[in-house]
Enzyme design. Sequence first.
Site, PDB file in Angstrom:
ATOM      1  N   MET A 123     -12.099   5.838  53.593  1.00  0.00           N
ATOM      2  CA  MET A 123     -11.095   5.430  52.598  1.00  0.00           C
ATOM      3  C   MET A 123     -11.230   6.283  51.352  1.00  0.00           C
ATOM      4  O   MET A 123     -12.339   6.399  50.818  1.00  0.00           O
ATOM      5  CB  MET A 123     -11.372   3.993  52.126  1.00  0.00           C
ATOM      6  CG  MET A 123     -11.045   2.928  53.092  1.00  0.00           C
ATOM      7  SD  MET A 123     -11.706   1.359  52.463  1.00  0.00           S
ATOM      8  CE  MET A 123     -13.097   1.144  53.546  1.00  0.00           C
ATOM      9  N   CYS A 144     -18.267   3.904  41.852  1.00  0.00           N
ATOM     10  CA  CYS A 144     -18.137   5.265  42.362  1.00  0.00           C
ATOM     11  C   CYS A 144     -17.322   6.152  41.433  1.00  0.00           C
ATOM     12  O   CYS A 144     -17.550   7.355  41.355  1.00  0.00           O
ATOM     13  CB  CYS A 144     -17.463   5.216  43.727  1.00  0.00           C
ATOM     14  SG  CYS A 144     -15.905   4.332  43.673  1.00  0.00           S
ATOM     15  N   GLY A 164     -21.401  -0.780  56.502  1.00  0.00           N
ATOM     16  CA  GLY A 164     -22.846  -0.568  56.402  1.00  0.00           C
ATOM     17  C   GLY A 164     -23.486  -1.411  55.312  1.00  0.00           C
ATOM     18  O   GLY A 164     -24.561  -1.062  54.812  1.00  0.00           O
ATOM     19  N   CYS A 170     -13.461  -4.586  44.524  1.00  0.00           N
ATOM     20  CA  CYS A 170     -13.128  -3.581  45.543  1.00  0.00           C
ATOM     21  C   CYS A 170     -13.335  -4.155  46.938  1.00  0.00           C
ATOM     22  O   CYS A 170     -12.490  -3.987  47.825  1.00  0.00           O
ATOM     23  CB  CYS A 170     -13.986  -2.333  45.331  1.00  0.00           C
ATOM     24  SG  CYS A 170     -13.756  -1.106  46.625  1.00  0.00           S
ATOM     25  N   LEU A 215     -16.516   4.170  57.260  1.00  0.00           N
ATOM     26  CA  LEU A 215     -17.522   5.229  57.115  1.00  0.00           C
ATOM     27  C   LEU A 215     -17.378   5.912  55.760  1.00  0.00           C
ATOM     28  O   LEU A 215     -16.372   6.566  55.491  1.00  0.00           O
ATOM     29  CB  LEU A 215     -17.320   6.286  58.208  1.00  0.00           C
ATOM     30  CG  LEU A 215     -17.821   5.984  59.611  1.00  0.00           C
ATOM     31  CD1 LEU A 215     -17.576   7.185  60.501  1.00  0.00           C
ATOM     32  CD2 LEU A 215     -19.298   5.625  59.608  1.00  0.00           C
ATOM     33  N   SER A 216     -18.379   5.781  54.933  1.00  0.00           N
ATOM     34  CA  SER A 216     -18.309   6.338  53.570  1.00  0.00           C
ATOM     35  C   SER A 216     -18.814   7.772  53.490  1.00  0.00           C
ATOM     36  O   SER A 216     -18.721   8.404  52.454  1.00  0.00           O
ATOM     37  CB  SER A 216     -19.152   5.476  52.635  1.00  0.00           C
ATOM     38  OG  SER A 216     -20.499   5.561  53.052  1.00  0.00           O
ATOM     39  N   GLY A 217     -19.416   8.244  54.578  1.00  0.00           N
ATOM     40  CA  GLY A 217     -20.070   9.557  54.512  1.00  0.00           C
ATOM     41  C   GLY A 217     -21.537   9.404  54.132  1.00  0.00           C
ATOM     42  O   GLY A 217     -22.255  10.383  53.990  1.00  0.00           O
ATOM     43  N   GLY A 218     -21.992   8.146  53.986  1.00  0.00           N
ATOM     44  CA  GLY A 218     -23.398   7.872  53.647  1.00  0.00           C
ATOM     45  C   GLY A 218     -24.190   7.448  54.876  1.00  0.00           C
ATOM     46  O   GLY A 218     -23.622   7.238  55.969  1.00  0.00           O
ATOM     47  N   VAL A 219     -25.485   7.305  54.689  1.00  0.00           N
ATOM     48  CA  VAL A 219     -26.369   7.020  55.823  1.00  0.00           C
ATOM     49  C   VAL A 219     -26.166   5.613  56.403  1.00  0.00           C
ATOM     50  O   VAL A 219     -26.228   5.417  57.620  1.00  0.00           O
ATOM     51  CB  VAL A 219     -27.859   7.264  55.426  1.00  0.00           C
ATOM     52  CG1 VAL A 219     -28.315   6.319  54.338  1.00  0.00           C
ATOM     53  CG2 VAL A 219     -28.777   7.151  56.630  1.00  0.00           C
ATOM     54  N   ASP A 220     -25.899   4.638  55.532  1.00  0.00           N
ATOM     55  CA  ASP A 220     -25.825   3.257  56.024  1.00  0.00           C
ATOM     56  C   ASP A 220     -24.675   3.052  57.016  1.00  0.00           C
ATOM     57  O   ASP A 220     -24.869   2.509  58.104  1.00  0.00           O
ATOM     58  CB  ASP A 220     -25.685   2.285  54.839  1.00  0.00           C
ATOM     59  CG  ASP A 220     -26.940   2.265  53.991  1.00  0.00           C
ATOM     60  OD1 ASP A 220     -28.022   2.488  54.540  1.00  0.00           O
ATOM     61  OD2 ASP A 220     -26.833   2.029  52.768  1.00  0.00           O
TER      62      ASP A 220
HETATM   63  N1  LIG Z   1     -15.007   5.578  50.831  1.00  0.00           N
HETATM   64  C1  LIG Z   1     -15.361   4.760  51.818  1.00  0.00           C
HETATM   65  N2  LIG Z   1     -14.755   4.843  53.019  1.00  0.00           N
HETATM   66  C2  LIG Z   1     -15.081   4.016  54.042  1.00  0.00           C
HETATM   67  N3  LIG Z   1     -16.023   3.067  53.939  1.00  0.00           N
HETATM   68  C3  LIG Z   1     -16.653   2.924  52.771  1.00  0.00           C
HETATM   69  C4  LIG Z   1     -16.377   3.769  51.648  1.00  0.00           C
HETATM   70  N4  LIG Z   1     -17.189   3.391  50.618  1.00  0.00           N
HETATM   71  C5  LIG Z   1     -17.939   2.368  51.089  1.00  0.00           C
HETATM   72  N5  LIG Z   1     -17.627   2.070  52.374  1.00  0.00           N
HETATM   73  C6  LIG Z   1     -18.201   1.018  53.251  1.00  0.00           C
HETATM   74  O1  LIG Z   1     -18.824   0.030  52.457  1.00  0.00           O
HETATM   75  C7  LIG Z   1     -20.235  -0.013  52.726  1.00  0.00           C
HETATM   76  C8  LIG Z   1     -21.015  -0.279  51.467  1.00  0.00           C
HETATM   77  O2  LIG Z   1     -20.649   0.650  50.497  1.00  0.00           O
HETATM   78  P1  LIG Z   1     -21.629   1.120  49.351  1.00  0.00           P
HETATM   79  O3  LIG Z   1     -20.797   1.873  48.381  1.00  0.00           O
HETATM   80  O4  LIG Z   1     -22.422  -0.043  48.901  1.00  0.00           O
HETATM   81  O5  LIG Z   1     -22.454   2.217  50.100  1.00  0.00           O
HETATM   82  P2  LIG Z   1     -23.922   2.363  50.577  1.00  0.00           P
HETATM   83  O6  LIG Z   1     -24.693   1.075  50.617  1.00  0.00           O
HETATM   84  O7  LIG Z   1     -24.511   3.509  49.852  1.00  0.00           O
HETATM   85  O8  LIG Z   1     -23.592   2.767  52.106  1.00  0.00           O
HETATM   86  P3  LIG Z   1     -23.451   4.214  52.692  1.00  0.00           P
HETATM   87  O9  LIG Z   1     -24.858   4.744  52.838  1.00  0.00           O
HETATM   88  O10 LIG Z   1     -22.746   3.993  54.014  1.00  0.00           O
HETATM   89  O11 LIG Z   1     -22.611   5.025  51.724  1.00  0.00           O
HETATM   90  C9  LIG Z   1     -20.539   1.351  53.351  1.00  0.00           C
HETATM   91  O12 LIG Z   1     -21.695   1.298  54.146  1.00  0.00           O
HETATM   92  C10 LIG Z   1     -19.276   1.600  54.153  1.00  0.00           C
HETATM   93  O13 LIG Z   1     -19.268   0.888  55.367  1.00  0.00           O
END
Ligand SMILES: Nc1ncnc2c1ncn2[C@@H]1O[C@H](COP(=O)(O)OP(=O)(O)OP(=O)(O)O)[C@@H](O)[C@H]1O
Length: 328
Positions: free
Chosen positions: A36, A222, A126, A101, A11-16
Amino acid sequence: MQALRHVVCALSGGVDSAVAALLLRRRGYQVTGVFMKNWDSLDEHGVCTADKDCEDAYRVCQILDIPFHQVSYVKEYWNDVFSDFLNEYEKGRTPNPDIVCNKHIKFSCFFHYAVDNLGADAIATGHYARTSLEDEEVFEQKHVKKPEGLFRNRFEVRNAVKLLQAADSFKDQTFFLSQVSQDALRRTIFPLGGLTKEFVKKIAAENRLHHVLQKKESMGMCFIGKRNFEHFLLQYLQPRPGHFISIEDNKVLGTHKGWFLYTLGQRANIGGLREPWYVVEKDSVKGDVFVVSGPASETALGLVLAGPAVLPDQGLRRPPAAVASWRL
Ligand SMILES: Nc1ncnc2c1ncn2[C@@H]1O[C@H](COP(=O)(O)OP(=O)(O)OP(=O)(O)O)[C@@H](O)[C@H]1O
């Protein structure tokens, strides 16, 4: 009664990833969320965005009523992703840190943490991607003996898990996942692989996940945030001033701070010149960058025919039409 399948979702804290976790819950799995922390410093405004993201991920877990964990891979990210990124830049190459990464952090450190420490049957992210395995087949992989080393025969190649493009071709992320090991891929679920981003946002809005909905889309790298890429790199690499030279007549057009800051096909902003110039060659010994002028379309065509997988002006890499993950 059979125990629930345990899926650990990054879980990144984002919507996906928030919607990925939600969909996994709806499928009836036991879901755990893990954030993470990979990068430790402050952004261009002096704010540690990772802390805010971590809070958002925690809130997602509260809303979904699932356990939350946080892990730090700051050291691993520095050693295995960022150092390699700088070394490559110094050699004049332009690596993609997101690919590295995914390979070393998300689908290695996180994967092993989820399986070994949290007892996951599978992991999920996501990402917009799919694999050739259905969920049930992913869970069965827990007991499959991992082939050692590279594929030894056609049977193993034929039975390799394929990484397949997402239904939303605009959001497809298979290019960034192309170096993920078979070991991890075979136990990964991508719940968003068949959905469009539009639909994912709708699901978030209908399920009280508004706090992640308002966040800006992450655009890779990032650790850079909104900072100027060149300024950022020059904090870590020694400047090496050189000339921009027109490849057509060898005329010096201007100066730059380091040949390694440019990639083939990139539009070079040459001080005082308004028309577009594109990088076609770099001389690492003298430190000169050779450029060609012309409309973007012609230059793009020339570059595509010449081969480099980079589109001018945006530094975008061209994703291959179909990607198979052959690494172990
Ligand atoms: N800091 C983090 N901690 C945990 N999981 C992460 C983190 N960064 C990315 N991920 C995982 O990797 C996926 C893809 O990362 P990406 O950076 O491409 O984000 P994204 O497509 O904007 O997705 P999201 O909307 O979930 O941030 C995320 O959906 C999540 O499952």
